[in-house]
Motif scaffolding. Sequence first.
Motif, PDB file in Angstrom:
ATOM      1  N   UNK A 252       0.797  -1.136  -0.142  1.00  0.00           N
ATOM      2  CA  UNK A 252       0.188   0.007  -0.151  1.00  0.00           C
ATOM      3  C   UNK A 252       0.787   1.197  -0.026  1.00  0.00           C
TER       4      UNK A 252
ATOM      5  N   UNK B 210      -3.200  -3.832 -16.607  1.00  0.00           N
ATOM      6  CA  UNK B 210      -2.722  -2.414 -16.820  1.00  0.00           C
ATOM      7  C   UNK B 210      -1.885  -1.826 -15.662  1.00  0.00           C
TER       8      UNK B 210
ATOM      9  N   UNK C 145      -1.316   1.974 -14.156  1.00  0.00           N
ATOM     10  CA  UNK C 145      -1.445   3.484 -14.551  1.00  0.00           C
ATOM     11  C   UNK C 145      -0.593   3.957 -13.087  1.00  0.00           C
TER      12      UNK C 145
ATOM     13  N   UNK D  43      -1.648   7.635 -10.800  1.00  0.00           N
ATOM     14  CA  UNK D  43      -2.567   8.729 -10.536  1.00  0.00           C
ATOM     15  C   UNK D  43      -1.870  10.029  -9.828  1.00  0.00           C
TER      16      UNK D  43
ATOM     17  N   UNK E 254      -5.799  12.832 -13.480  1.00  0.00           N
ATOM     18  CA  UNK E 254      -6.578  11.697 -13.755  1.00  0.00           C
ATOM     19  C   UNK E 254      -5.593  10.349 -13.774  1.00  0.00           C
ATOM     20  N   UNK E 255      -6.044   9.482 -14.346  1.00  0.00           N
ATOM     21  CA  UNK E 255      -4.936   8.266 -14.400  1.00  0.00           C
ATOM     22  C   UNK E 255      -4.299   8.224 -15.825  1.00  0.00           C
TER      23      UNK E 255
ATOM     24  N   UNK F 192      -1.643   2.426  -9.894  1.00  0.00           N
ATOM     25  CA  UNK F 192      -2.828   1.601  -9.669  1.00  0.00           C
ATOM     26  C   UNK F 192      -2.652   0.430 -10.826  1.00  0.00           C
TER      27      UNK F 192
ATOM     28  N   UNK G 173     -15.522  -4.293 -17.478  1.00  0.00           N
ATOM     29  CA  UNK G 173     -14.905  -3.487 -16.370  1.00  0.00           C
ATOM     30  C   UNK G 173     -13.777  -3.840 -16.268  1.00  0.00           C
ATOM     31  N   UNK G 174     -12.675  -2.550 -15.744  1.00  0.00           N
ATOM     32  CA  UNK G 174     -11.244  -2.711 -15.341  1.00  0.00           C
ATOM     33  C   UNK G 174     -11.418  -3.033 -13.704  1.00  0.00           C
TER      34      UNK G 174
ATOM     35  N   UNK H 209      -9.571  -2.851 -10.443  1.00  0.00           N
ATOM     36  CA  UNK H 209      -8.498  -2.018  -9.922  1.00  0.00           C
ATOM     37  C   UNK H 209      -8.027  -2.740  -8.632  1.00  0.00           C
ATOM     38  N   UNK H 210      -6.754  -2.493  -8.232  1.00  0.00           N
ATOM     39  CA  UNK H 210      -6.372  -2.906  -6.781  1.00  0.00           C
ATOM     40  C   UNK H 210      -6.407  -1.553  -6.153  1.00  0.00           C
ATOM     41  N   UNK H 211      -5.979  -1.634  -4.710  1.00  0.00           N
ATOM     42  CA  UNK H 211      -6.179  -0.301  -4.014  1.00  0.00           C
ATOM     43  C   UNK H 211      -5.130   0.771  -4.199  1.00  0.00           C
TER      44      UNK H 211
END
Lengths: 111, 112
Positions: free
Chosen positions: B9, B33, B35, B37, B42-43, B90, B100-101, B103-105
């Motif tokens: 995290x 993917x 990304x 942020x 944005x991403x 991310x 849907x993508x 996502x992890x946290x």
Amino acid sequence: TQLLEQSPQFLSIQEGENLTVYCNSSSVFSSLQWYRQEPGEGPVLLVTVVTGGEVKKLKRLTFQFGDARKDSSLHITAAQPGDTGLYLCAGRYSGTYKYIFGTGTRLKVLA
Amino acid sequence: DVKVTQSSRYLVKRTGEKVFLECVQDMDHENMFWYRQDPGLGLRLIYFSYDVKMKEKGDIPEGYSVSREKKERFSLILESASTNQTSMYLCASMSGSNQPQHFGDGTRLSIL
């Protein structure tokens, strides 16, 4: 290069008010998605729109894809504090799995 | 239920270090993917992979590389970390187009 512009960037409103968030581009997208992200978490999909002019509703949220598939809007009716979060649009070009994300709209709904 | 797990995290590293960010998905998705942020931006897509050992550059690949040796795992590598790579990272996975993508946290990475 950021190709998807969202407006407004920030929005703070009272509970019960209506609002609209815009997602604009000069590019044509094959499809467009809207996500909501809460602090400390990844974005979560709200909706996918595919057809130009398409309108989708998710309870108090209404999503529209522009006729030319270059823009989209998200309208929230009677906003609730639970709607607070970062709203992101993401467009996909034809022939690819890549998504371009918008700049984001941070919404705060006050009780 | 769908699960995308990012290994850390929070992570603090020093300039010049080689940094590995790991992402694992349990949904047998072909597409993954990475990304970053940043506020107001944005991403932004760094890299994505549409199959094992296959990868494609995103919009900001400079300074990064990726590895996908197994379908469920997608790693992001900062070859020589720099302070401008301080960001939220991310990972996401997706089964197919218009899906849907997931996502992890996220991993909040600080480079000192």
